[in-house]
Design a protein around this motif. Structure first.
Motif, mmCIF file in Angstrom:
data_model
loop_
_atom_site.group_PDB
_atom_site.id
_atom_site.type_symbol
_atom_site.label_atom_id
_atom_site.label_comp_id
_atom_site.label_asym_id
_atom_site.label_seq_id
_atom_site.Cartn_x
_atom_site.Cartn_y
_atom_site.Cartn_z
ATOM 1 N N LEU A 106 -2.268 1.912 -12.368
ATOM 2 C CA LEU A 106 -3.671 1.948 -11.980
ATOM 3 C C LEU A 106 -3.895 3.344 -11.371
ATOM 4 N N HIS A 107 -4.633 4.095 -11.883
ATOM 5 C CA HIS A 107 -5.032 5.399 -11.343
ATOM 6 C C HIS A 107 -6.311 5.589 -10.425
ATOM 7 N N VAL A 108 -6.062 6.122 -9.540
ATOM 8 C CA VAL A 108 -7.542 6.238 -8.587
ATOM 9 C C VAL A 108 -7.570 7.769 -8.158
ATOM 10 N N THR A 144 -1.184 6.734 -8.307
ATOM 11 C CA THR A 144 -1.032 5.742 -9.370
ATOM 12 C C THR A 144 -0.257 4.684 -8.677
ATOM 13 N N VAL A 145 -0.632 3.235 -8.754
ATOM 14 C CA VAL A 145 -0.069 2.296 -8.471
ATOM 15 C C VAL A 145 1.082 1.851 -9.912
ATOM 16 N N ILE A 157 3.900 3.535 -5.249
ATOM 17 C CA ILE A 157 2.592 4.639 -5.609
ATOM 18 C C ILE A 157 2.962 5.826 -5.753
ATOM 19 N N THR A 159 -6.526 -6.174 -3.160
ATOM 20 C CA THR A 159 -6.899 -4.726 -2.784
ATOM 21 C C THR A 159 -5.827 -3.952 -2.089
ATOM 22 N N TRP A 192 -7.345 6.085 -0.983
ATOM 23 C CA TRP A 192 -7.378 5.629 -2.369
ATOM 24 C C TRP A 192 -7.518 4.046 -2.276
ATOM 25 N N PHE A 194 -7.176 0.706 -4.626
ATOM 26 C CA PHE A 194 -6.796 0.076 -5.817
ATOM 27 C C PHE A 194 -7.102 -1.380 -5.900
#
Lengths: 359, 191
Positions: A259-261, A269-270, A284, A341, A351, A353
């Protein structure tokens, strides 16, 4: 003060001439001041030897509330806080009988809040080995899943002057397990060593049915440093005692959200989330922060669970060679499916996520 | 940081050889680190005591150095930098980190003169010696940290100039020049 000849031999490389009497006197006085302090009785090899168990490969850790409370009683450098637990627990145990050691392990194991929820999954171990004519007994409770191998153990001997140090955990094949946190106490004059170790199991791949482990401890006899003697005597090493045992492996949930934020031009990224009864670990990538800068500028990574209002901060952050950061939360969230979250804050970046953890 | 290793053996080359054997033994079995610990514990402790001035902190930092050394021993190569320089480089970094965090001045409240006095010397001389040592301590507390570091490495840790050069990453001549200047300045400041 040293004799002049000894002084000249000691500082011959420093002074070009010994004719300047004032300078010679200064060197003599500096030598007196600098060589006068003697190490206190608290400094001795056994203490180092035993403490090395706690801090081998220890990553950057956040100290839990209990330790903060204890440490606030007395000013201590950061690195000693986890060692304060043994000191405090020692006060309780020093007046107690040997029989209470094993029940006491429960308290040590509860150092991480996740443990008490799945205590029924722990395997009991009771083994004895003989080394140099001395019987060494291991009583332990152990548990393994995809995040941590948790072992609470007492190593004891029938001889009261036997001590243990450099305790290491490896797989049966000899691969060292990275120690996360160890808490416990050493009981002098009884010959017992009671600890709970929370070992990093994230390197275990696949879903093996059992994990074969080996506990090794260097065993020493005699040798004490007393408050009246600065030198003391050295302990005699009896050898290394080895205990082999196996524990069932609980795989847990391994997610790779990728997951990118973006935050202020920085993409994080997670990469991986491992949820298991012993803990939750999140990796991360892209935070762009080093261990030293995290200490200066602060690093927050808080988790909010589905339906919950509270936020949980991590206990340990490990800075991995590929630049990612692995956060460990010592809670059993294995029965909290839904949308999680994660909010990560570094200096100038935040960030948030959100990802789904399946049932 | 890169270091230029121009190794000069100390006065006793057999000591280095013996130490290399001890290091090899400790690398094979960490329990065998103890002889090295016994050899260096007082020197490391005195080094920190000179830097931080408090017994408890000096003991804490000493333990920290040996724990780091135990953990890092596998990365130490006997053929490279001498063990003493390697160990004190760890101590140097620990001290620097501590100083950066605390920014405190040093006071030698706990230093006792008892060990330093010779009972055969007359009381007046003892008193004068004590006065001079007190003056010197006072001057040392105001000394620049980098200069105090050099004095700690030379006088408290007992390192040779070559070893100090390896610890702080400067040349032998630069270390000698700086130490000589510091001593001259201290001499001038003494009453």
């Amino acid at each position: 003060m040293k004799e002049k000849q000894t002084l000249q031999e000691t500082y011959n490389d420093l002074l070009n001439t010994w004719e300047d009497s004032e300078l010679v006197q200064l060197v003599e006085e500096l030598d007196t001041i600098c060589t006068a302090p003697q190490p206190p009785a608290s400094l001795h090899w056994a203490a180092i030897n035993n403490q090395s168990v706690n801090w081998t490969s220890a990553p950057h850790r956040h100290v839990p509330v209990l330790l903060w409370a204890i440490s606030s009683l007395r000013r201590q450098p950061m690195w000693r806080k986890a060692i304060l637990v043994p000191s405090v627990l020692f006060l309780i145990l020093a007046t107690s009988a040997f029989a209470i050691f094993f029940p006491f392990l429960s308290n040590l194991l509860n150092f991480e809040p996740s443990t008490h929820k799945h205590r029924n999954d722990f395997t009991l171990i009771n083994q004895s080995e003989t080394i140099a004519g001395t019987t060494i007994t291991l009583k332990a409770e152990a548990y393994a899943d995809a995040n941590q191998i948790v072992i609470g153990y007492t190593i004891s001997s029938t001889k009261t002057d036997v001590r243990f140090g450099l305790i290491s955990f490896t797989t049966r094949q000899g691969i060292a397990l990275n120690q996360g946190v160890s808490v416990g106490t050493i009981i002098p004059n009884v010959g017992a060593f009671t600890f709970a170790s929370f070992l990093d199991a994230s390197s275990i791949t696949g879903s093996p049915r059992m994990i074969a482990l080996r506990l090794s401890a260097v065993t020493m006899q005699g040798g004490e440093r007393t408050t009246t003697s600065r030198r003391g005597t050295s302990p005699k090493t009896l050898g290394t005692v080895v205990f082999n045992f196996s524990v069932p492996f609980h795989p847990g949930k391994v997610l790779t959200p990728n997951l990118h934020v973006m935050s202020s031009g920085k993409l994080a990224t997670v990469e991986k989330v491992i949820v298991s009864p012993s803990a939750t670990r999140m990796t991360i990538q892209g935070l762009g922060i080093s261990q030293s800068s995290s200490l200066e500028g602060g690093l927050i990574a808080q988790v909010q669970l589905p339906g919950g209002t509270g936020k949980y901060d991590y206990m340990m952050a490990e800075f991995l060679p590929d630049g990612s950061v692995s956060f460990l939360y010592p809670y059993d969230w294995s029965k909290n499916p839904g949308i999680w979250t994660l909010t990560v804050q570094t200096k100038g970046h935040t960030w948030t996520f959100q990802f789904t953890v399946p049932a | 940081m890169k270091y230029a290793y121009t190794l000069v053996t100390r006065d006793e080359p057999d000591v280095s050889e013996e130490e290399a054997k001890l290091v090899e033994a400790a690398r094979a079995n960490p329990a065998m680190f103890e002889p090295l610990y016994q050899r260096y514990v007082a020197r490391i402790y005195r080094y920190f005591f000179f830097r931080v001035g408090r017994e408890e902190d000096a003991a804490d930092l000493t333990q920290q150095v040996f724990l780091k050394a135990l953990n890092g021993l596998s990365g130490y190569r006997v053929q490279g930098v001498p063990f003493a320089a390697w160990l004190f480089r760890i101590a140097h970094h620990v001290a620097s980190d501590t100083y950066r965090r605390r920014k405190e001045s040093v006071s030698w409240d706990f230093v006792s003169d008892d060990d330093q006095l010779n009972s055969e010397v007359n009381p007046e001389t003892i008193f004068l010696n004590q006065e001079r040592l007190a003056d010197l301590r006072q001057i040392l507390t105001k000394l620049d940290p980098s200069k105090r570091e050099l004095l700690a490495l030379r006088f408290s840790a007992g390192l040779s100039l070559t070893e100090i050069a390896l610890v702080i990453g400067k040349s032998h001549s630069a270390v000698k020049k700086q130490l000589t200047r510091t001593l001259q300045k201290l001499k001038e400041q003494m009453p």
